[in-house]
Design an enzyme around this catalytic site. Sequence first.
Site, PDB file in Angstrom:
ATOM      1  N   ASP A  78      -0.369   4.911   0.857  1.00 25.54           N
ATOM      2  CA  ASP A  78      -0.634   5.982   1.739  1.00 25.54           C
ATOM      3  C   ASP A  78      -0.549   5.366   3.176  1.00 25.54           C
ATOM      4  O   ASP A  78      -1.224   4.423   3.606  1.00 25.54           O
ATOM      5  CB  ASP A  78      -2.171   6.807   1.737  1.00 25.54           C
ATOM      6  CG  ASP A  78      -2.303   7.565   0.432  1.00 25.54           C
ATOM      7  OD1 ASP A  78      -1.643   8.446   0.110  1.00 25.54           O
ATOM      8  OD2 ASP A  78      -3.089   7.191  -0.521  1.00 25.54           O
ATOM      9  N   ASP A 106       0.689  -1.140   0.017  1.00 22.29           N
ATOM     10  CA  ASP A 106       0.068  -0.022  -0.027  1.00 22.29           C
ATOM     11  C   ASP A 106       1.023   1.260   0.196  1.00 22.29           C
ATOM     12  O   ASP A 106       2.203   1.226   0.244  1.00 22.29           O
ATOM     13  CB  ASP A 106      -0.903  -0.017   1.129  1.00 22.29           C
ATOM     14  CG  ASP A 106      -1.717   1.087   1.314  1.00 22.29           C
ATOM     15  OD1 ASP A 106      -2.540   1.392   0.286  1.00 22.29           O
ATOM     16  OD2 ASP A 106      -1.813   1.701   2.405  1.00 22.29           O
TER      17      ASP A 106
END
Length: 346
Positions: free
Chosen positions: A25, A23
């Site tokens: 963010d 991922d």
Amino acid sequence: MSNGARSAGAQSLVSAFDLVLLDLDGVVYLGDRVVPAAVESLGQVRDLGVAVQFVTNNARRTAGEVAERLRKLGVDAAGDEVVTSAQGAAGLLAQRYPAGSRVLVVGSSALAGEVRGAGLVPTDTAGERPVAVVQGYAPELGWPQLAEAAVAIRNGADWIATNLDATLPSERGPLPGNGSLVAAVAATLGRQPDLVVGKPEPELFELAVRRSAARRPLVVGDRLDTDIEGANRAGLPSLAVLTGVTTPAELIAAPPQVRPSYVAADLSGLVAPRREPVSDDAGVRVGGWQVRYAGGAVELTATDADPGAGIDALTALCAAVWRTGLPVRAGDRSAATVLAELGLNG
């Protein structure tokens, strides 16, 4: 589970895998700031011969723009190593509707570009009778775009959301994400989207794995309800890091469907010497921390004068609480200190 040291080697967590699905963010960056240890750790991952794919629910940027942003932050990345929910949504739309169909795009120019690249015709008005509405995050979105979406959906268009993340991590704390904007349309219509593309749905992970032809992928994320649940739905092992939205208290209280396989303070947990929990009927030990089942609680104590990182204590506590469901308490002064540092009662 993993600790937070910063040396790579044969016994590191990542050495058991051939692909890391990251991922962005809250894992690699927060807003315009790279997360500490991310650049160094991902460089070590690549040095060990492990492939990397960046998998993001954010549909704001193209894959090439995401890769360029990563490079500016010092993270090695190529466009074909990025999988976005905009790509996933466009692929899904192309499967469902004939080429040339009109799709109302509520989101960024990157999302519109992916729709166009899939052979469909983006529009920004409900008056063109689109067959579908695709909704993704963009900071410039406002009432006019949400209103067009509501009208088009009420007129019969299918509604596809790129993701339902309520918040976006930032250096200023959580900010409204696509899920919050979707909720505004849902409140207007009294219904939810017909389809959601992004995590925790497994499609983005499956796309990234197919691209890499990987056999042993590992998912890394900061959100239990998207990254970790998505990994579990896809049948993949996962590492939760504490650099984004998830707190230690939330991690310990996590229900089975959102529990990660491993825990680390940050991405250095991928390349750190690996410390597995040692469990028996009496409790769990990780590094210099011991958790015992005693008096209706899981009791944390230090086994030596320098028990090591708090992430080891958290790893032991997760294993114990997930097994028993008992509350946490401190068994000595060192444990009380580390529990306070982790934001846990003790």
